[in-house]
Every structure is written in C-alpha cells, then in structure tokens.
Design an enzyme around this catalytic site. Structure first.
Site, mmCIF file in Angstrom:
data_model
loop_
_atom_site.group_PDB
_atom_site.id
_atom_site.type_symbol
_atom_site.label_atom_id
_atom_site.label_comp_id
_atom_site.label_asym_id
_atom_site.label_seq_id
_atom_site.Cartn_x
_atom_site.Cartn_y
_atom_site.Cartn_z
ATOM 1 N N LYS A 28 0.861 -1.189 0.000
ATOM 2 C CA LYS A 28 0.000 0.000 0.000
ATOM 3 C C LYS A 28 0.895 1.236 0.000
ATOM 4 O O LYS A 28 2.107 1.138 0.087
ATOM 5 C CB LYS A 28 -0.909 -0.006 1.229
ATOM 6 C CG LYS A 28 -1.940 -1.128 1.212
ATOM 7 C CD LYS A 28 -2.877 -1.002 2.383
ATOM 8 C CE LYS A 28 -3.889 -2.146 2.398
ATOM 9 N NZ LYS A 28 -4.749 -2.092 3.586
ATOM 10 N N HIS B 11 2.714 6.551 2.887
ATOM 11 C CA HIS B 11 2.230 7.925 2.691
ATOM 12 C C HIS B 11 2.582 8.848 3.855
ATOM 13 O O HIS B 11 3.383 8.523 4.718
ATOM 14 C CB HIS B 11 0.720 7.914 2.437
ATOM 15 C CG HIS B 11 -0.048 7.310 3.572
ATOM 16 N ND1 HIS B 11 -0.281 7.992 4.738
ATOM 17 C CD2 HIS B 11 -0.603 6.085 3.722
ATOM 18 C CE1 HIS B 11 -0.964 7.213 5.560
ATOM 19 N NE2 HIS B 11 -1.163 6.050 4.978
ATOM 20 N N HIS C 248 2.388 7.756 7.479
ATOM 21 C CA HIS C 248 3.550 6.995 7.944
ATOM 22 C C HIS C 248 4.729 7.922 8.220
ATOM 23 O O HIS C 248 5.552 7.643 9.081
ATOM 24 C CB HIS C 248 3.948 5.927 6.917
ATOM 25 C CG HIS C 248 2.888 4.882 6.724
ATOM 26 N ND1 HIS C 248 2.281 4.666 5.524
ATOM 27 C CD2 HIS C 248 2.304 4.038 7.607
ATOM 28 C CE1 HIS C 248 1.370 3.711 5.672
ATOM 29 N NE2 HIS C 248 1.364 3.315 6.919
#
Length: 578
Positions: A138, A141, A144
C-alpha cells in the site's frame, strides 16, 4: 545549571517550611523571559505548597507569599527576593548565573539539561516504541511520515534520559491485501519492474487488482484462496510473499536512512500468523470467545452484548485479523523484552483498536497491559508535490530537496557548499519536522510548502540558519578564546535573557518527557534562535576588545550547543553551513 540553583533555593525554603528539599524542587520553576522587563530567574508558586487545603480554608496567596518572602534571606546564590501574584521570586547573583550556566553547557555537552535535579531518582526502564509501520504494497504515505518522525522523537528522548529503548517497525506484511497482491502479481506483475522499483510496482499491481476484484467475483475468490494458502503455509505462495517483503524492506531502509531514522527490529504481522491461533485458543479456554451466526469469532468487552464493545478476532474461514495479530505481538514482546512501557505511535483513527487490544489483554489476565500506551496523532491535509497528490514518502523527500536547493540558489549569501544536495535535504527535513511538531500531535493540520520554507519566523529553516551562523562565528574567530572568560563582560540585557532562557532547558525536556509532546522543545528552540539573532546584531565579536570578544564567543557557543542538542532530539541533523 538550573538544577544547582533550584536545589540551593529548595534548601533555604526547606529550613523555613520544615519540608525536605526534594519535595520542593519541582515547585520551583525558571521564569520565562519577558520583552518588557528583566524578570527574576526562579519562582515558587505558593499554591503548590498548599495542595491539601480545600477551597473553604484557602488562605490569601498574596499574603502567604509575602509572609514566606519575609522569612527568607539573600545569600551568595540569591541576590534578590520579591513577590508576585501568589509567587515568591528569586534573582540569582548575575556573575554566578553567567559563570555557572556557560560552564555547565560546555561541560555537559549533549547531556546538558538531562543531568538535572528534575530527573534525579528516575528509574531506568525498558521501553519498546513501535512506529512508522507501513503496509507492504500500500502507499507509504504522509501518515507513515508522521508516525516515523514522532516515534523517532519519542525514542530519541527516552534514550537521552538513559532508558533502554527498542525501536520496532511493525510492517503490515500479512492479511487479505496479500491475497489480492499475490493474485494481482500473477495477473499483472513484471519481474523486472519488481526488481527495479518494488514499492511503486507492488502499489500499481495492488491498485489494479483491487479494481478487477470489485468487478470480477472470480478475482476476489482467487485472492481469498491465495491468502488461505499463505495461512496454511503453501511453499509457492510463501516464496512470492517473502520476495515482496524482502524487496520492500530494502527500499524502506534506504528511505529511512535519508530521514536519519533507524530501527532495532523489523517485525511484522506475518510473524504472528501461528501465534494468533494460540491467542484464539487461549481466549476460547477462558470462555471469552463467542461464535456468531456468520461463523466469525468475537470477544464481548462489555459483558452484556453491547454491539459497540464487540471486537472481531477471527474471520469465518478461520484466518486471523489485525487485532488477533496485535494481541499475539504484544504477548510475544513482553516475553522477549520484559518491557516497562510499550508505546504505539499511530494515527488517531486507531484509538478504538488499541483500547480494545489493551482491554482484551487485561481480561486475558495480563496485568502488564496497563503498561501499554497509544500515542495518537492527527491527519496532515493538503500535502501535494508538483506532480500531484503524494503517493510515496520518497516523493516528499525528493520534493523537499528540490525546493530547498532552489531556495538556497536564490539567496545571495549562500556559501559554496561541498554537498549542496545533502544540506538541502537536512534543512528541508528540519523545515518539515518543525512545522509538524509546532502544535499538539493530536491536531490535524493544513500543510503548506510556502510556510515550511520561510527563512524568517518560526521555521526549521530559521533554526538551521541560526545554528550555521553561530558555527561560522566560531570558525572565523577560532576557539583560542574559549578557555576562560570574564563574567563581567556578559551583563547586557541581551546576554542575561539568553542565560535565563538556557536555565529553562531542563524544564522543557521534563515537560516533553511527561506528555511526549515535542512542541515544548520546538517553542523553546525557536525562542532561543530569536534571542541569538538579536544578540548577534548587538553583541559584536569582531573589533571588540579580546576579553569582551572571548566572553561573547562563549555565550554564542553555548547557544549553538543547546540548539544542536534540541534539534537532535527532534530528529534533525544540524547543518554547519548553508
């Protein structure tokens, strides 16, 4: 340092109040500097001494403060005693203040503020910090990014205070997304693309297979079957999964290096696929597991069927869930590290999840569950690069470097740098971290590239600029001056303001250690930079008599040292030129 003065005041107070000095130390605080007037250095809040009084018998604080002040005497440390609104104020002998603070900053180096009386008797603890934790496949982004820099700050601060810290990156490397990814790679994957840019390619495959699965039931069924094969230990499925995981971790390590962040352990949900089955058996043996009509397994945390307190721990096909794996991970870490505290750094959307995990651990009989703590943070809005919405953290880092290089090139005073890219990245990261850490971590905030890169005002660029400027001052005039200095040469208001502010560093560290909020340190460092900028304009080193120049260099060196200490705690690498 502040603690020495604080102890001296506490000893005098203890004789008058008949209380041990230790009980008084935390009631004596350094006074924040004021633009209007030269303030006292320390104050004692009289109210803090009267905690046990109820409201009916509360005496007049002003009267109490005056009464107490009258019983105290000036000595070699305290040159003046006065009263304020419910406070007794203490002014430290100016020459003693100057000599003690500057010597302490230079002697203690990176430990300045951490050796304070405020931290004495602090037990050394084993602390586990779980942070960053991206999901393989995933987006890595901006959420994070926040988890990474906040977790890094908490780990830095705890380590600086002498605790034994283990930094864990708990990857989302298991679960239904791997069913989708495995199926997707078999349909749309390319080995060359996977090797050359794993995160990008896995993300593209993941997006594509999600679209297909929404329209085509057979793709969704294949994904469920692939994940079941993983859970059952099918060698082919596991080999593909292992390749995705290894390549992703290699990429992550490279990106974390750019951020100046490291981990002691790369863990992941996958490690707990078997142990989560043991958790389910344990829950069942304690009579806590309930089967639903759909075939899932749940734990009722209310004990009376309240739907909002029901937590699902197993899918109908027997596969584990995020919660189950988190329970297994917590139990495993307790066995492995025997921690005193475990801190999870994730966005506030996971607040309920962690409440449930801690509660289930408690009802399973693990009384250490109360040592687990969730540090939630808000959402960043509006972070876009010139190519559009941010997909990967690397895009953010590249954008920071590019914009900072352009800014530096446009400033006439920029010096020739050996490695402009590295400097640009360090200054840019400081800018990003300071914008992120200025407010409460729980608050959402609107991201603005323009605001981040302002060189004036309360920004990370200004912090780095101040540090570089003071470093160049030391380089220009050399350190020959710095053996001894005359305290009488540092009695101007600008010098005293800096010294009073340096006194407060331990209190600021103490506050951040209590609530794990970096904003106290950020605010402190920005004020220190502004004070240094004013002093730099008025307290010239060049063309001053040697004695005066030497004393001022001592002062500026102390400022630079404390700036560097604070920045490093926040996860910022100070630059010496820019």
């Amino acid at each position: 340092m502040a603690c020495g003065f604080r102890r001296s005041i506490a000893c005098q107070l203890s004789r008058v109040l008949d209380l041990p000095p230790e009980n008084l130390i935390k009631s004596i605080s350094a006074v924040p500097i004021s633009k209007k007037e030269e303030v006292a250095d320390f104050q004692l809040s009289v109210e803090s001494l009267l905690e046990n009084n109820n409201d009916h018998s509360r005496p007049d604080m002003q009267v109490e403060a005056t009464r107490l002040a009258e019983k105290l005497k000036c000595d070699t440390v305290v040159s003046e005693i006065s009263t304020g609104q419910g406070t007794v104020n203490f002014k430290i002998n100016r020459e003693l203040l100057t000599k003690t603070v500057l010597q302490q900053v230079i002697e203690d180096g990176s430990k300045y503020g951490l050796k304070s009386e405020l931290f004495s008797g602090l037990p050394q603890k084993k602390i586990v910090v779980e942070f960053s934790s991206p999901n393989v496949a995933k987006k890595f982004h901006v959420g994070h990014l926040r988890s990474t820099i906040i977790g890094n700050f908490i780990a830095n601060l705890k380590e600086a205070l002498g605790h034994q810290v283990t930094r864990i990156n708990y990857l989302g490397d298991w679960g239904m997304q791997f069913g989708l990814l495995g199926t997707g790679f078999q349909l749309f994957g390319y080995e060359e693309k996977l090797q050359s840019n794993p995160l990008q390619h896995l993300f593209e495959v993941y997006v594509q297979v999600n679209k297909e699965a929404a329209d085509d039931k057979s793709v969704a069924r294949s994904a469920r079957e692939f994940f079941q094969r993983l859970e059952l230990g099918d060698t082919q499925a596991l080999a593909l999964w292992q390749k995705f995981r290894d390549l992703s971790i290699e990429e992550y390590i490279r990106i974390y290096k750019r951020l100046g962040v490291h981990f002691d352990e790369y863990s992941g949900e996958s490690l707990y696929r078997e142990k989560s089955q043991e958790v389910l058996k344990l829950l069942d043996s304690k009579g806590l597991l309930q089967k639903t009509i759909k075939g899932t397994a749940v734990v009722d945390l209310s004990g009376n069927g309240d739907p909002s307190s029901i937590c699902t721990v197993m899918r109908s096909d027997g596969t584990s869930l995020y919660t189950t794996r988190d329970l297994a991970a917590a139990i495993d870490r307790m066995d492995k590290y025997n921690f005193d505290t475990m801190i999870y750094v994730t966005d506030k959307g996971q607040k309920k999840h962690f409440q449930q995990v801690f509660q289930i651990l408690q009802i399973m009989g693990y009384d250490w569950a109360e040592r687990c703590r969730h540090v939630p943070f808000g959402v960043v809005q509006g972070m876009k690069t010139r190519r559009g919405d941010v997909t990967f953290l690397e895009d953010v880092l590249n954008e920071i470097q590019l914009r900072m290089l352009q800014n530096m090139a446009s400033v006439k005073t920029t010096k020739e740098l050996e490695n402009p890219q590295e400097t640009a990245e360090r200054v840019g990261l400081a800018a990003l971290i300071i914008q992120d850490f200025k407010g409460l971590l729980l608050s959402d905030y609107q991201f603005s590239w323009d605001r981040v890169f302002q060189s004036r005002g309360d920004t990370g660029v200004f912090l780095q600029y101040t540090h570089a400027r003071l470093h160049s001052l030391e380089e220009t005039f050399g350190c020959g001056y710095l053996n001894d200095f005359n305290t009488a040469c540092l009695q101007e208001p600008q010098s005293i303001s800096i010294l009073q502010h340096l006194l407060r560093f331990d209190e600021v560290l103490y506050r951040s250690s209590q609530d794990l909020q970096p904003r106290h340190i950020v605010s402190y460092l920005l004020t220190l930079s502004h004070l240094a900028a004013v002093a730099h304009k008025t307290l010239h080193v060049k063309d001053s008599p040697p004695e005066v120049a030497g004393a001022r260099l001592h002062l500026f060196r102390a400022v630079r040292s404390v700036l560097a200490n604070g920045m490093k705690l926040l996860g910022i690498t100070p630059v010496c030129r820019m």
